[in-house]
Design a protein around this motif. Structure first.
Motif, PDB file in Angstrom:
ATOM      1  N   PHE A  22       0.830  -1.202   0.000  1.00 53.70           N
ATOM      2  CA  PHE A  22       0.000   0.000   0.000  1.00 53.70           C
ATOM      3  C   PHE A  22       0.862   1.248   0.000  1.00 53.70           C
ATOM      4  O   PHE A  22       1.796   1.367   0.791  1.00 53.70           O
ATOM      5  CB  PHE A  22      -0.919   0.006   1.237  1.00 53.70           C
ATOM      6  N   ASN A  23       0.554   2.166  -0.900  1.00 52.42           N
ATOM      7  CA  ASN A  23       1.162   3.495  -0.888  1.00 52.42           C
ATOM      8  C   ASN A  23       0.293   4.367   0.002  1.00 52.42           C
ATOM      9  O   ASN A  23      -0.930   4.249  -0.003  1.00 52.42           O
ATOM     10  CB  ASN A  23       1.228   4.075  -2.299  1.00 52.42           C
ATOM     11  N   ILE A  24       0.918   5.248   0.773  1.00 54.39           N
ATOM     12  CA  ILE A  24       0.190   6.081   1.738  1.00 54.39           C
ATOM     13  C   ILE A  24       0.235   7.538   1.289  1.00 54.39           C
ATOM     14  O   ILE A  24       1.301   8.071   0.964  1.00 54.39           O
ATOM     15  CB  ILE A  24       0.803   5.959   3.143  1.00 54.39           C
ATOM     16  N   TYR A  25      -0.950   8.150   1.309  1.00 49.87           N
ATOM     17  CA  TYR A  25      -1.081   9.565   0.996  1.00 49.87           C
ATOM     18  C   TYR A  25      -1.901  10.191   2.122  1.00 49.87           C
ATOM     19  O   TYR A  25      -2.982   9.694   2.452  1.00 49.87           O
ATOM     20  CB  TYR A  25      -1.802   9.777  -0.341  1.00 49.87           C
ATOM     21  N   MET A  26      -1.400  11.251   2.735  1.00 53.11           N
ATOM     22  CA  MET A  26      -2.143  11.939   3.795  1.00 53.11           C
ATOM     23  C   MET A  26      -2.105  13.437   3.551  1.00 53.11           C
ATOM     24  O   MET A  26      -1.156  13.964   2.987  1.00 53.11           O
ATOM     25  CB  MET A  26      -1.555  11.658   5.187  1.00 53.11           C
ATOM     26  N   MET A  27      -3.147  14.088   4.033  1.00 54.36           N
ATOM     27  CA  MET A  27      -3.206  15.544   4.006  1.00 54.36           C
ATOM     28  C   MET A  27      -3.937  15.989   5.263  1.00 54.36           C
ATOM     29  O   MET A  27      -4.887  15.337   5.698  1.00 54.36           O
ATOM     30  CB  MET A  27      -3.967  16.054   2.782  1.00 54.36           C
ATOM     31  N   ILE A  28      -3.467  17.073   5.866  1.00 50.31           N
ATOM     32  CA  ILE A  28      -4.221  17.686   6.951  1.00 50.31           C
ATOM     33  C   ILE A  28      -4.485  19.135   6.587  1.00 50.31           C
ATOM     34  O   ILE A  28      -3.653  19.814   5.987  1.00 50.31           O
ATOM     35  CB  ILE A  28      -3.534  17.576   8.335  1.00 50.31           C
ATOM     36  N   VAL A  29      -5.669  19.555   6.947  1.00 52.35           N
ATOM     37  CA  VAL A  29      -6.087  20.938   6.744  1.00 52.35           C
ATOM     38  C   VAL A  29      -6.139  21.584   8.121  1.00 52.35           C
ATOM     39  O   VAL A  29      -6.838  21.087   9.012  1.00 52.35           O
ATOM     40  CB  VAL A  29      -7.477  21.011   6.070  1.00 52.35           C
ATOM     41  N   SER A  30      -5.385  22.627   8.325  1.00 50.81           N
ATOM     42  CA  SER A  30      -5.407  23.375   9.589  1.00 50.81           C
ATOM     43  C   SER A  30      -6.514  24.419   9.494  1.00 50.81           C
ATOM     44  O   SER A  30      -6.589  25.142   8.499  1.00 50.81           O
ATOM     45  CB  SER A  30      -4.065  24.067   9.818  1.00 50.81           C
ATOM     46  N   CYS A  31      -7.358  24.492  10.524  1.00 51.16           N
ATOM     47  CA  CYS A  31      -8.511  25.394  10.489  1.00 51.16           C
ATOM     48  C   CYS A  31      -8.535  26.310  11.711  1.00 51.16           C
ATOM     49  O   CYS A  31      -8.067  25.934  12.789  1.00 51.16           O
ATOM     50  CB  CYS A  31      -9.810  24.597  10.469  1.00 51.16           C
ATOM     51  N   ASP A  32      -9.137  27.498  11.541  1.00 51.86           N
ATOM     52  CA  ASP A  32      -9.344  28.381  12.677  1.00 51.86           C
ATOM     53  C   ASP A  32     -10.653  28.011  13.367  1.00 51.86           C
ATOM     54  O   ASP A  32     -11.347  27.075  12.955  1.00 51.86           O
ATOM     55  CB  ASP A  32      -9.295  29.855  12.263  1.00 51.86           C
ATOM     56  N   LYS A  33     -10.984  28.715  14.430  1.00 54.48           N
ATOM     57  CA  LYS A  33     -12.165  28.397  15.241  1.00 54.48           C
ATOM     58  C   LYS A  33     -13.458  28.440  14.431  1.00 54.48           C
ATOM     59  O   LYS A  33     -14.393  27.687  14.685  1.00 54.48           O
ATOM     60  CB  LYS A  33     -12.254  29.372  16.425  1.00 54.48           C
ATOM     61  N   GLU A  34     -13.501  29.306  13.414  1.00 57.14           N
ATOM     62  CA  GLU A  34     -14.697  29.438  12.577  1.00 57.14           C
ATOM     63  C   GLU A  34     -14.768  28.369  11.487  1.00 57.14           C
ATOM     64  O   GLU A  34     -15.729  28.308  10.740  1.00 57.14           O
ATOM     65  CB  GLU A  34     -14.756  30.832  11.936  1.00 57.14           C
ATOM     66  N   GLY A  35     -13.728  27.551  11.369  1.00 59.96           N
ATOM     67  CA  GLY A  35     -13.708  26.499  10.365  1.00 59.96           C
ATOM     68  C   GLY A  35     -13.070  26.892   9.049  1.00 59.96           C
ATOM     69  O   GLY A  35     -13.086  26.119   8.092  1.00 59.96           O
ATOM     70  N   ASN A  36     -12.483  28.070   8.992  1.00 60.07           N
ATOM     71  CA  ASN A  36     -11.793  28.506   7.774  1.00 60.07           C
ATOM     72  C   ASN A  36     -10.457  27.783   7.641  1.00 60.07           C
ATOM     73  O   ASN A  36      -9.729  27.617   8.626  1.00 60.07           O
ATOM     74  CB  ASN A  36     -11.543  30.020   7.812  1.00 60.07           C
ATOM     75  N   SER A  37     -10.119  27.374   6.445  1.00 60.07           N
ATOM     76  CA  SER A  37      -8.842  26.713   6.188  1.00 60.07           C
ATOM     77  C   SER A  37      -7.697  27.711   6.312  1.00 60.07           C
ATOM     78  O   SER A  37      -7.749  28.788   5.731  1.00 60.07           O
ATOM     79  CB  SER A  37      -8.831  26.116   4.786  1.00 60.07           C
ATOM     80  N   LEU A  38      -6.677  27.323   7.081  1.00 60.88           N
ATOM     81  CA  LEU A  38      -5.496  28.169   7.253  1.00 60.88           C
ATOM     82  C   LEU A  38      -4.329  27.686   6.407  1.00 60.88           C
ATOM     83  O   LEU A  38      -3.586  28.488   5.849  1.00 60.88           O
ATOM     84  CB  LEU A  38      -5.080  28.200   8.723  1.00 60.88           C
ATOM     85  N   SER A  39      -4.145  26.354   6.351  1.00 61.01           N
ATOM     86  CA  SER A  39      -3.032  25.794   5.587  1.00 61.01           C
ATOM     87  C   SER A  39      -3.290  24.312   5.336  1.00 61.01           C
ATOM     88  O   SER A  39      -4.166  23.694   5.941  1.00 61.01           O
ATOM     89  CB  SER A  39      -1.709  25.977   6.336  1.00 61.01           C
TER      90      SER A  39
END
Length: 139
Positions: A22-39
């Motif tokens: 299995f090849n592994i691919y991951m991503m995380i989205v950092s969000c502020d308190k309002e749920g807006n994507s930061l990075s």
């Protein structure tokens, strides 16, 4: 107390001897308190290119215990996790009954403190999909 300055570490681990298939691919989205994507942060661990068929062995000396996919967020309030384990080689047997699911473990830490450990079944033919799982929201 969660703030917009927490750092999250996400780890995907599996002790299955054929985890190399299995090849592994991951991503995380950092969000502020309002749920807006930061990075966004990405992680890729490819053992082999995807190939139709079976009979290809694992890399010499492969140890599943040493393969821990790790990704860290930027400072944020909460994160969304996307993780995929994509088959690069099918099981040796063409019979589904000979290739039952096995488990992978996703662990999430915030500022060094473990906040979640979840087990996911991995289908030996279809892999694993974790899509948009949120961590760090105050309950």
């Amino acid at each position: 107390m969660l703030t917009d300055g927490n750092k999250y570490v996400v780890e995907l681990f599996c002790g299955y001897p054929e985890w190399w298939r299995f090849n592994i691919y991951m991503m995380i989205v950092s969000c502020d308190k309002e749920g807006n994507s930061l990075s966004f942060r990405n992680y890729t661990d490819r053992i082999y290119d995807v190939e139709y068929g079976t009979g290809r062995g694992g890399p010499e000396g492969f140890d599943p215990a040493g393969r821990i996919a790790t990704i860290e967020s930027d400072p944020c309030h909460h994160i969304e996790v996307y993780a995929y384990a994509v088959t690069n080689t099918f099981p040796d047997s063409e019979s589904i009954k000979d290739s039952p699911p096995f488990q992978a473990i996703l662990t999430v830490k915030v500022d060094g403190e473990q906040i979640s450990t979840r087990r996911y079944d991995v289908n030996q033919w279809g892999g694993l999909t974790i899509s948009g799982q949120r961590f760090g929201l105050e309950q």
